[in-house]
Design a protein around this motif. Structure first.
Motif, PDB file in Angstrom:
ATOM      1  N   ASP A   1      -8.106  10.194  -0.832  1.00 26.41           N
ATOM      2  CA  ASP A   1      -8.240   9.639   0.512  1.00 26.41           C
ATOM      3  C   ASP A   1      -7.246   8.492   0.712  1.00 26.41           C
ATOM      4  O   ASP A   1      -7.614   7.319   0.682  1.00 26.41           O
ATOM      5  CB  ASP A   1      -9.673   9.169   0.739  1.00 26.41           C
ATOM      6  N   TRP A   2      -5.985   8.846   0.957  1.00 30.70           N
ATOM      7  CA  TRP A   2      -4.954   7.824   1.162  1.00 30.70           C
ATOM      8  C   TRP A   2      -5.153   7.089   2.483  1.00 30.70           C
ATOM      9  O   TRP A   2      -4.885   5.881   2.573  1.00 30.70           O
ATOM     10  CB  TRP A   2      -3.569   8.461   1.125  1.00 30.70           C
ATOM     11  N   VAL A   3      -5.622   7.791   3.495  1.00 26.81           N
ATOM     12  CA  VAL A   3      -5.876   7.128   4.776  1.00 26.81           C
ATOM     13  C   VAL A   3      -7.009   6.122   4.624  1.00 26.81           C
ATOM     14  O   VAL A   3      -6.939   4.993   5.125  1.00 26.81           O
ATOM     15  CB  VAL A   3      -6.207   8.167   5.870  1.00 26.81           C
ATOM     16  N   GLY A   4      -8.061   6.506   3.907  1.00 30.36           N
ATOM     17  CA  GLY A   4      -9.151   5.574   3.650  1.00 30.36           C
ATOM     18  C   GLY A   4      -8.698   4.365   2.854  1.00 30.36           C
ATOM     19  O   GLY A   4      -9.173   3.246   3.074  1.00 30.36           O
ATOM     20  N   TYR A   5      -7.779   4.591   1.923  1.00 28.08           N
ATOM     21  CA  TYR A   5      -7.177   3.499   1.138  1.00 28.08           C
ATOM     22  C   TYR A   5      -6.473   2.520   2.064  1.00 28.08           C
ATOM     23  O   TYR A   5      -6.666   1.296   1.971  1.00 28.08           O
ATOM     24  CB  TYR A   5      -6.220   4.129   0.129  1.00 28.08           C
ATOM     25  N   LEU A   6      -5.646   3.028   2.978  1.00 22.72           N
ATOM     26  CA  LEU A   6      -4.932   2.175   3.935  1.00 22.72           C
ATOM     27  C   LEU A   6      -5.903   1.382   4.796  1.00 22.72           C
ATOM     28  O   LEU A   6      -5.817   0.145   4.879  1.00 22.72           O
ATOM     29  CB  LEU A   6      -4.036   3.047   4.820  1.00 22.72           C
ATOM     30  N   LEU A   7      -6.828   2.076   5.419  1.00 24.90           N
ATOM     31  CA  LEU A   7      -7.754   1.411   6.341  1.00 24.90           C
ATOM     32  C   LEU A   7      -8.689   0.462   5.604  1.00 24.90           C
ATOM     33  O   LEU A   7      -8.978  -0.638   6.092  1.00 24.90           O
ATOM     34  CB  LEU A   7      -8.564   2.457   7.110  1.00 24.90           C
ATOM     35  N   GLY A   8      -9.142   0.870   4.430  1.00 27.33           N
ATOM     36  CA  GLY A   8     -10.063   0.034   3.675  1.00 27.33           C
ATOM     37  C   GLY A   8      -9.430  -1.262   3.199  1.00 27.33           C
ATOM     38  O   GLY A   8     -10.048  -2.332   3.280  1.00 27.33           O
ATOM     39  N   GLU A   9      -8.207  -1.185   2.691  1.00 25.40           N
ATOM     40  CA  GLU A   9      -7.539  -2.389   2.196  1.00 25.40           C
ATOM     41  C   GLU A   9      -7.229  -3.367   3.327  1.00 25.40           C
ATOM     42  O   GLU A   9      -7.382  -4.579   3.176  1.00 25.40           O
ATOM     43  CB  GLU A   9      -6.248  -2.010   1.468  1.00 25.40           C
ATOM     44  N   ILE A  10      -6.796  -2.837   4.458  1.00 22.91           N
ATOM     45  CA  ILE A  10      -6.491  -3.724   5.578  1.00 22.91           C
ATOM     46  C   ILE A  10      -7.772  -4.315   6.153  1.00 22.91           C
ATOM     47  O   ILE A  10      -7.824  -5.500   6.512  1.00 22.91           O
ATOM     48  CB  ILE A  10      -5.684  -2.972   6.649  1.00 22.91           C
ATOM     49  N   SER A  11      -8.819  -3.523   6.223  1.00 22.17           N
ATOM     50  CA  SER A  11     -10.098  -4.048   6.705  1.00 22.17           C
ATOM     51  C   SER A  11     -10.612  -5.155   5.797  1.00 22.17           C
ATOM     52  O   SER A  11     -11.118  -6.184   6.264  1.00 22.17           O
ATOM     53  CB  SER A  11     -11.126  -2.918   6.805  1.00 22.17           C
TER      54      SER A  11
ATOM     55  N   LEU B   1       0.853  -1.181   0.000  1.00 26.50           N
ATOM     56  CA  LEU B   1       0.000   0.000   0.000  1.00 26.50           C
ATOM     57  C   LEU B   1       0.893   1.237   0.000  1.00 26.50           C
ATOM     58  O   LEU B   1       1.146   1.842   1.054  1.00 26.50           O
ATOM     59  CB  LEU B   1      -0.927  -0.007   1.221  1.00 26.50           C
ATOM     60  N   PRO B   2       1.397   1.639  -1.161  1.00 27.84           N
ATOM     61  CA  PRO B   2       2.362   2.743  -1.227  1.00 27.84           C
ATOM     62  C   PRO B   2       1.803   4.053  -0.687  1.00 27.84           C
ATOM     63  O   PRO B   2       0.596   4.309  -0.745  1.00 27.84           O
ATOM     64  CB  PRO B   2       2.659   2.865  -2.728  1.00 27.84           C
ATOM     65  N   ASN B   3       2.714   4.856  -0.160  1.00 24.81           N
ATOM     66  CA  ASN B   3       2.441   6.244   0.249  1.00 24.81           C
ATOM     67  C   ASN B   3       1.592   6.375   1.503  1.00 24.81           C
ATOM     68  O   ASN B   3       1.354   7.495   1.964  1.00 24.81           O
ATOM     69  CB  ASN B   3       1.796   7.035  -0.893  1.00 24.81           C
ATOM     70  N   THR B   4       1.118   5.286   2.061  1.00 18.31           N
ATOM     71  CA  THR B   4       0.242   5.374   3.228  1.00 18.31           C
ATOM     72  C   THR B   4       1.005   5.623   4.524  1.00 18.31           C
ATOM     73  O   THR B   4       0.391   5.799   5.578  1.00 18.31           O
ATOM     74  CB  THR B   4      -0.609   4.103   3.365  1.00 18.31           C
ATOM     75  N   GLY B   5       2.337   5.641   4.445  1.00 17.63           N
ATOM     76  CA  GLY B   5       3.136   5.965   5.610  1.00 17.63           C
ATOM     77  C   GLY B   5       3.620   7.400   5.633  1.00 17.63           C
ATOM     78  O   GLY B   5       4.342   7.796   6.553  1.00 17.63           O
ATOM     79  N   LEU B   6       3.242   8.193   4.646  1.00 16.29           N
ATOM     80  CA  LEU B   6       3.614   9.603   4.651  1.00 16.29           C
ATOM     81  C   LEU B   6       2.919  10.325   5.807  1.00 16.29           C
ATOM     82  O   LEU B   6       1.793   9.974   6.174  1.00 16.29           O
ATOM     83  CB  LEU B   6       3.247  10.250   3.317  1.00 16.29           C
ATOM     84  N   GLY B   7       3.576  11.341   6.340  1.00 18.72           N
ATOM     85  CA  GLY B   7       3.050  11.969   7.532  1.00 18.72           C
ATOM     86  C   GLY B   7       2.057  13.079   7.310  1.00 18.72           C
ATOM     87  O   GLY B   7       1.377  13.499   8.238  1.00 18.72           O
ATOM     88  N   HIS B   8       1.946  13.556   6.065  1.00 22.22           N
ATOM     89  CA  HIS B   8       1.101  14.725   5.816  1.00 22.22           C
ATOM     90  C   HIS B   8      -0.068  14.411   4.888  1.00 22.22           C
ATOM     91  O   HIS B   8      -0.493  15.243   4.099  1.00 22.22           O
ATOM     92  CB  HIS B   8       1.940  15.851   5.224  1.00 22.22           C
ATOM     93  N   LEU B   9      -0.601  13.226   4.978  1.00 20.83           N
ATOM     94  CA  LEU B   9      -1.669  12.826   4.058  1.00 20.83           C
ATOM     95  C   LEU B   9      -2.935  13.649   4.242  1.00 20.83           C
ATOM     96  O   LEU B   9      -3.715  13.803   3.307  1.00 20.83           O
ATOM     97  CB  LEU B   9      -1.996  11.339   4.253  1.00 20.83           C
TER      98      LEU B   9
END
Length: 203
Positions: free
Chosen positions: A120-130, A102-110
């Protein structure tokens, strides 16, 4: 006399050095961290021994987690350029077998940078893991990037704040796994839900 002066100067530098290093890496340093505590600069630099809400694990412990039931979900957050609605990848990326990239989801200023907050990169991170964990917030999740990489630290913090309960941080990540002689495999980035939304560049 000159030797004595040099000796005293060396002692003074040694005394001041830890303080200067601490000042440059303090978690409340506005040059390096956002108001919410995410690392926002110098992502490739020494990391702390632990990440918020997670257990730090070494290679042997990662192997045990992979062989457990259920096996840990491995999440790779190494960056990849995203432009005009798609990831731009020129070289294959090798990670732990079965890793969810999940690229770019560790950036600090999303949330506060215009370029990234427009999607919505945060939603991408949470959605894929969910989705990968079946919506189970207690499912074991292992987050990694490389050694001296704050991206995984940020991602772990983000997941902990979202309520994920069993988080593991592989602090030295891919580098440690490869150094131990473990096999890597080519992984592809998981397309975010907003992929291809931007029109292609015209000339």
């Amino acid at each position: 006399m000159k030797v004595a002066h040099r000796y005293l100067a060396a002692l003074l530098l040694a005394a001041l050095w830890p303080a200067s290093v601490h000042a440059a890496t303090a978690l409340d340093d506005p040059r390096l961290f956002s108001e919410r505590g995410y690392r926002i600069d110098r992502y490739r630099s020494p990391t702390p021994a632990s990440a918020p809400g997670a257990i730090t694990v070494d290679t042997a412990q990662v192997e045990a987690l992979l062989n457990a039931q259920p096996p840990v979900l491995v999440v790779d957050v190494i960056n990849l350029t995203f432009l005009h609605g798609r990831f731009l990848q020129t070289n294959p990326h090798r990670s732990l077998p079965g890793a969810l990239w999940l690229p770019n989801t560790g950036l600090g200023h999303l949330d506060d940078d215009w370029y990234y907050s427009r999607h919505d990169w945060v939603g991408y991170l949470l959605g894929e893991i969910s989705a990968a964990s079946g919506g189970d917030m207690s499912y074991p999740v292992l987050v990694l990037c490389r050694a001296d990489c704050w991206l995984s630290w940020n991602a772990v913090k983000r997941l902990a704040e979202a309520g994920f309960q069993r988080l593991y941080w592989y602090r030295d990540g891919i580098d440690s796994w490869e150094a131990a002689g473990k096999s890597l495999e080519i992984v592809s980035p998981r397309p975010p839900p907003f992929a291809d939304l931007d029109p292609p560049e015209t000339h």
